[in-house]
Motif scaffolding. Structure first.
Motif, short mmCIF file in Angstrom:
data_model
loop_
_atom_site.label_atom_id
_atom_site.label_comp_id
_atom_site.label_asym_id
_atom_site.label_seq_id
_atom_site.Cartn_x
_atom_site.Cartn_y
_atom_site.Cartn_z
N ALA A 241 0.82 -1.21 0.00
CA ALA A 241 0.00 0.00 0.00
C ALA A 241 0.86 1.26 0.00
O ALA A 241 0.59 2.20 -0.75
N SER A 242 1.89 1.28 0.83
CA SER A 242 2.78 2.44 0.86
C SER A 242 3.47 2.64 -0.47
O SER A 242 3.66 3.77 -0.94
N ASN A 243 3.88 1.54 -1.09
CA ASN A 243 4.53 1.63 -2.40
C ASN A 243 3.56 2.20 -3.43
O ASN A 243 3.93 3.05 -4.25
N ALA A 244 2.31 1.73 -3.40
CA ALA A 244 1.32 2.22 -4.35
C ALA A 244 1.01 3.70 -4.13
O ALA A 244 0.78 4.44 -5.09
N ILE A 245 1.01 4.12 -2.88
CA ILE A 245 0.80 5.55 -2.58
C ILE A 245 1.97 6.37 -3.14
O ILE A 245 1.78 7.41 -3.78
N ALA A 246 3.20 5.88 -2.89
CA ALA A 246 4.38 6.59 -3.36
C ALA A 246 4.41 6.72 -4.88
O ALA A 246 4.90 7.71 -5.42
N ASN A 247 3.84 5.71 -5.57
CA ASN A 247 3.83 5.72 -7.03
C ASN A 247 2.59 6.37 -7.62
O ASN A 247 2.39 6.36 -8.84
#
Length: 408
Positions: A284-290
């Motif tokens: 989820a954090s990765n998807a937010i960052a991207n």
């Protein structure tokens, strides 16, 4: 990563000893391995469905080239089974040398099948890699047992996986979130159309089935041994009773399913689903960052536990670039590569290393990682549920397709 087994082709070969793989360079003589690897091209067969993972592998390739003279070619797969099928076909054709697959990203039933058929480099190489000294074998039992199957040094650990759920806190209140499979079913009935899972045999979709099976089975120990056809219906009845109740209240009333995790993630972003899940706590954090998910997305898990496993790298018995594959696997185990992989801005894949085994400057790489606003701390992930024996995965996929497959 998809891990569907290419069962028909593999079974056609018949049973072969797990140690039948040909020998290769000796990892005990690492200087010779490095010398042999220079100039080799490693064809790395790995899932290619994620831009950030592909970028990470590209970075590793540049480092391997500069440091060791090894060229890494990422053969992007939709399905790990295609790499397995290639090795199967080569063995059937008598191609015991100069194979076209040098390294595979693998775990679960694919590993079990390749081990059973003697399609892997001889046992023990993984635990002889120099960077094995950093691996957390003491606290991560799945490093030496892959879906109940002993690893025996036939594959090198690459990352950890834990089933975690995501929701958008702008739309869904935290106090309403389900705490186990039973309460998820109740939640879905109260919120029809707001939950789904990828259609099996997609790996993430099948993982959801296994989570429900693990929670509903009367005797969990039965899942740690191969499927017994005489008792399969009885053992899995609670799972399919659950799915019968869930199906009508899912997204599109269970008449269609997301193709895979990226498709399910897009449905959360588009406000069509309210709860999704992945096998990476930092997803989820990765998807937010991207920019793929809004910054209001958060994570949660089940207090009584969710599935957990390790994913690995393995070398086929007939690989052409055996030395280069060993060097690549060792580099992917290095503190530098593992820390970069754990960073949610790059991938967010949890490390297989024991941080207390690292030198201070290496541990500092991990301490500096910002896990992200939506990533649960390790002590918030809850207990780890054991993966079933690989035979359960294929068997429940077959039964699911018979009962619920689109068009049935």
């Amino acid at each position: 990563m998809r891990s569907l087994v290419f069962s028909t082709a593999i079974l056609a070969l018949g049973a072969v000893s797990a140690s039948a793989g040909q020998g290769g360079p000796n990892p005990d003589d690492w200087a010779s391995v490095l010398e042999d690897a220079r100039g080799e091209t490693v064809y790395f067969n790995a899932w290619g469905g994620s831009q950030n993972i592909n970028a990470y592998i590209e970075w590793a390739g540049a480092e391997l080239k500069e440091r060791y003279g090894v060229t890494l070619r990422h053969v992007k797969l939709e399905d790990t089974a295609s790499a397995v099928a290639t090795v199967v076909a080569e063995k059937a054709a008598g191609r015991d040398e100069s194979g076209t697959v040098d390294l595979i990203w693998i775990n679960g039933e694919n590993f079990a099948a390749m081990k059973r058929q003697g399609l892997l480099l001889s046992p023990g190489w993984a635990e002889k890699l120099p960077n094995w000294a950093y691996v957390d074998v003491e606290n991560k039992p799945t490093i030496r047992t892959d879906f109940t199957v002993p690893v025996e040094g036939l594959e090198s650990p690459w990352g950890m996986a834990k089933l975690v759920f995501f929701y958008d806190s702008a739309r869904t209140q935290v106090h309403t979130l389900p705490q186990d499979a039973d309460s998820l079913l109740k939640w879905a009935k109260k919120n029809p159309g707001r939950f789904s899972y990828p259609q099996p045999p997609d790996f993430i979709g099948t993982s959801f089935l296994k989570q429900v099976l693990a929670e509903t089975v009367e005797n969990p120990e039965m899942l740690q041994v191969p499927v017994d056809e005489d008792t399969f219906d009885q053992v899995t009845r609670p799972l399919f009773d659950y799915l019968d109740a869930l199906n009508p209240v899912m997204w599109r009333s269970g008449r269609a399913y997301p193709q895979n995790y990226p498709a399910m993630k897009q449905l959360l972003a588009d406000s069509e689903l309210d709860i999704i899940f992945a096998f990476n706590p930092a997803e989820a954090s990765n998807a937010i960052a991207n920019g793929e998910l809004p910054d209001t997305v958060r994570s949660f898990t089940f207090p009584e536990g969710t599935l957990s496993n390790t994913h690995f790298l393995t070398i086929p018995y007939n690989a052409t670039a055996k030395a280069g594959a060993l060097v690549t696997a060792n580099f992917f185990l290095s503190p530098e590569a593992q820390a970069r992989k754990q960073d949610p801005a790059r991938w967010g894949d949890p490390t297989v290393l024991a941080l207390d085994k690292l030198e201070p400057e290496e541990r500092a790489r991990f301490d500096a990682i910002d896990l992200g606003v939506a990533t649960l701390r390790p002590d918030e992930l809850g207990p780890a549920l054991d993966e079933p024996h690989p035979s359960w995965m294929e068997r429940i996929e077959t039964e699911w397709k018979r009962r619920y497959g689109v068009g049935n």
